[in-house]
Design an enzyme around this catalytic site. Structure first.
Site, PDB file in Angstrom:
ATOM      1  N   GLU A 343      41.845  26.156 -17.044  1.00  0.00           N
ATOM      2  CA  GLU A 343      42.870  25.790 -18.031  1.00  0.00           C
ATOM      3  C   GLU A 343      43.341  26.964 -18.897  1.00  0.00           C
ATOM      4  O   GLU A 343      43.517  26.809 -20.103  1.00  0.00           O
ATOM      5  CB  GLU A 343      42.336  24.680 -18.964  1.00  0.00           C
ATOM      6  CG  GLU A 343      41.987  23.413 -18.237  1.00  0.00           C
ATOM      7  CD  GLU A 343      41.325  22.380 -19.134  1.00  0.00           C
ATOM      8  OE1 GLU A 343      41.640  21.198 -18.985  1.00  0.00           O
ATOM      9  OE2 GLU A 343      40.473  22.752 -19.974  1.00  0.00           O
TER      10      GLU A 343
HETATM   11  C1  TNX Z   1      38.760  19.588 -18.710  1.00  0.00           C
HETATM   12  S1  TNX Z   1      36.850  20.441 -16.668  1.00  0.00           S
HETATM   13  C2  TNX Z   1      38.097  20.747 -19.066  1.00  0.00           C
HETATM   14  C3  TNX Z   1      37.282  20.772 -20.298  1.00  0.00           C
HETATM   15  C4  TNX Z   1      37.358  19.463 -21.032  1.00  0.00           C
HETATM   16  C5  TNX Z   1      37.290  18.338 -20.052  1.00  0.00           C
HETATM   17  C6  TNX Z   1      37.254  16.984 -20.697  1.00  0.00           C
HETATM   18  C7  TNX Z   1      37.301  21.773 -17.122  1.00  0.00           C
HETATM   19  C8  TNX Z   1      36.961  22.866 -16.261  1.00  0.00           C
HETATM   20  N1  TNX Z   1      37.989  21.843 -18.255  1.00  0.00           N
HETATM   21  O1  TNX Z   1      37.715  21.819 -21.120  1.00  0.00           O
HETATM   22  O2  TNX Z   1      36.288  19.404 -21.909  1.00  0.00           O
HETATM   23  O3  TNX Z   1      38.422  18.398 -19.228  1.00  0.00           O
HETATM   24  O4  TNX Z   1      37.057  15.992 -19.779  1.00  0.00           O
END
Ligand code: TNX
Length: 538
Positions: A343
């Site tokens: 992300e």
């Molecule tokens: C996505 S999973 C994210 C996290 C969040 C999560 C909440 C991932 C690699 N990144 O930063 O905490 O969703 O479900």
């Protein structure tokens, strides 16, 4: 092939059993004849389900007349034997001698026996009326056998068979080995901080279900949770709060080492994650040069994602990362270092790829194998890196095309922070609602087209902590789903069915109670009727 393997294993076992009984004959008195109630090893509610169980419908009386023998001159087996003794004492109050010399009043024995290697972290457990024999090529397999044995000990003793308590274990033979080498769970200690004691409790429960990797998500926008001696503000500033504005916290290096050692005693590898280049607000608040935009950000206590980034074109950022990877790697005996990489929405694509390709050699320099969330597969990496598939199947396939192994954590199935349903407390639902049955009913080996068993290092169930601040809340989301992931990681999928599993899961209620686990009492699991649901804590 299979037959001859079992054939030679059987000969080895019979031989070892014969030696074992020989030792036993010298060490123990005659066992009193006891008429045990009918037992059936194949009905034992073991999780994960073993490869094969052959019941012989008698019982081994676990009582004050039992001794444990670790096998001569095997230091690491002696530690496993000591662990078994301590767990038996915790569960029953029995203090069984380990490697005592002909202790008085001993009628029966538990023997460890090292066998030739056949891989798979496996073991054989032979339970007869007079002895328990644990055969394994290594201490890890012996430790797994010990977990199986623990699960066979009845919750309460039978007080009517003799004038002392006896815990009868069903007799028979269990042959077992794991499907995947990596059977993981993840705790997000960054969004909310969880102290060492909470992590240790999670490790205790993980070991009971044969999970062998704990991935610690140590840094994120809301907090930096591991002391770095060369960059002290990371924790002094970046560790000072958490989601909701609470006090946050961090592990000193000594505390982190304590976690690593506690895990190692349970054959669990710690995977440290420093999430970069996004999810780095806490780092950039501590050292504003890292984000390269000339601004000093503020501490962040909300739950948005994807707004922060390192300046990936600045050499000083990599000097910083070198220090962080060096210090954490020196504290971490396991083979992996997780760089996050998810992300990074405000990092330009070119900059992101440049970043991942520059961090990879730093991780290698400190002797670690790099793991990253599936986005890292878009960079030019060699097959030594590992992609953790959470969201994008295309990324996971790209990793496989590059010869990288994949860890399966698909959010729609394996995210412990997803709500059970629309009314359950805590959790998110951006990926799915994941009731207890849905969490279990999927086959990792068939989940994503083009990702075959050989491409899969294992599975991992992440628990993100935006919505949970206390251990009881953490437990509400992790249990009762976590044992299901342990089984998916361990057991041959052809042996699995929800109808069978849900009965074994229901039978965990006494263990959950004994461990004071505040699990979610899902109505899809036929919990014992006379059994109290967990009370909310406080
Ligand atoms: C996505 S999973 C994210 C996290 C969040 C999560 C909440 C991932 C690699 N990144 O930063 O905490 O969703 O479900």
């Amino acid at each position: 092939m299979q037959n001859s393997k079992w054939g030679s294993a059987l000969i080895r076992v019979l031989f070892a059993g014969w030696i074992g009984v020989g030792i036993w004959a010298c060490a123990v008195d005659r066992a009193p004849e006891i008429d045990y109630p009918e037992t059936d090893l194949s009905a034992a509610p073991l999780i994960p389900k073993p490869l094969s169980i052959v019941p012989t419908h008698d019982a081994f009386g676990l009582d004050r007349h039992v001794a444990i023998y670790s096998g001569a001159a095997d230091g690491d087996f002696a530690e496993v034997a000591g662990f078994l003794a301590s767990q038996i004492e915790a569960g029953t109050g029995l203090r069984l001698p380990v490697d005592g010399e002909n202790p008085d009043g001993i009628h029966r024995a538990i023997y460890f026996n090292r066998t030739a290697s056949d891989g798979g972290a496996g073991y054989q457990l032979y339970i007869t009326r007079d002895s328990v024999l644990i055969n394994s090529p290594d201490a890890e397999g012996a430790f797994h056998a010990v977990q199986t044995l623990r699960q066979l000990i009845p919750q309460s003793a039978n007080d009517t068979l003799a004038d002392y308590p006896i815990w009868p274990l069903p007799t028979g033979k269990i042959t077992d080995q794991t499907e995947f080498a990596y059977r993981g769970a993840m705790l997000d200690v960054a969004r909310h901080f969880f102290p060492v004691a909470d992590v240790k409790k999670y490790l205790d429960i993980m070991a009971y279900y044969k999970l062998n990797v704990l991935h610690l998500h140590l840094t994120d926008d809301q907090g930096w949770r591991i002391e770095i001696k060369s960059w002290p503000k990371l924790t002094a500033v970046g560790g000072s709060t958490e989601v909701g504005g609470g006090p946050g916290g961090f592990y000193t290096q000594e505390e982190y080492r304590d976690i690593v050692n506690y895990a190692a005693e349970r054959f669990i590898t710690i995977v440290p994650e420093v999430d970069m280049p996004g999810h780095t607000n806490a780092a950039s608040v501590s050292y504003p040069f890292l984000n390269g935009n000339g601004k000093t950000p503020e501490l962040y206590t909300g739950t948005r994602v994807g707004f922060s980034t390192f300046d990936t074109r600045k050499d000083t950022v990599y000097a910083f990362i070198d220090d962080v990877v060096r210090e954490i790697s020196a504290l971490t005996p396991g083979p992996y270092f997780h760089i996050g990489g998810d992300e990074s929405h405000v990092t330009e694509k070119d900059d992101y790829i440049y970043f991942v390709e520059r961090v990879a050699p730093i991780v290698r320099k400190y002797g670690k194998q790099m793991i990253g969330w599936d986005e890292i597969a878009t960079a030019d990496l060699d097959s030594s890196s590992i992609a953790q598939f959470w969201a994008d199947e295309e990324n996971a396939r790209e990793a496989v095309e590059k010869g990288m192994k994949v860890i399966l954590s698909p959010a729609r199935k394996a995210y412990l922070d997803m709500q059970y349903d629309s009314v359950s407390t805590y959790g998110l639902h951006w990926a799915a609602y994941i009731p207890v049955d849905s969490a279990y009913i999927w086959n990792p080996q068939e989940y994503a087209a083009g990702i075959e068993k050989d491409d899969i290092l294992g599975i991992e169930a992440p628990l993100w902590s935006e919505t949970i601040a206390e251990l009881a809340e953490l437990e509400y989301l992790a249990f009762p789903r976590l044992p299901g992931y342990a089984e998916l990681g361990w057991t041959d999928p052809s042996l699995l069915s929800w109808e069978d599993y849900k009965l074994r899961l229901a039978a965990q209620a006494p263990y959950f109670k004994k461990m004071d686990i505040r699990y979610y009492p899902s109505a899809r699991v036929p919990w014992p009727e006379d059994f109290p649901e967990p009370e909310p804590r406080d």
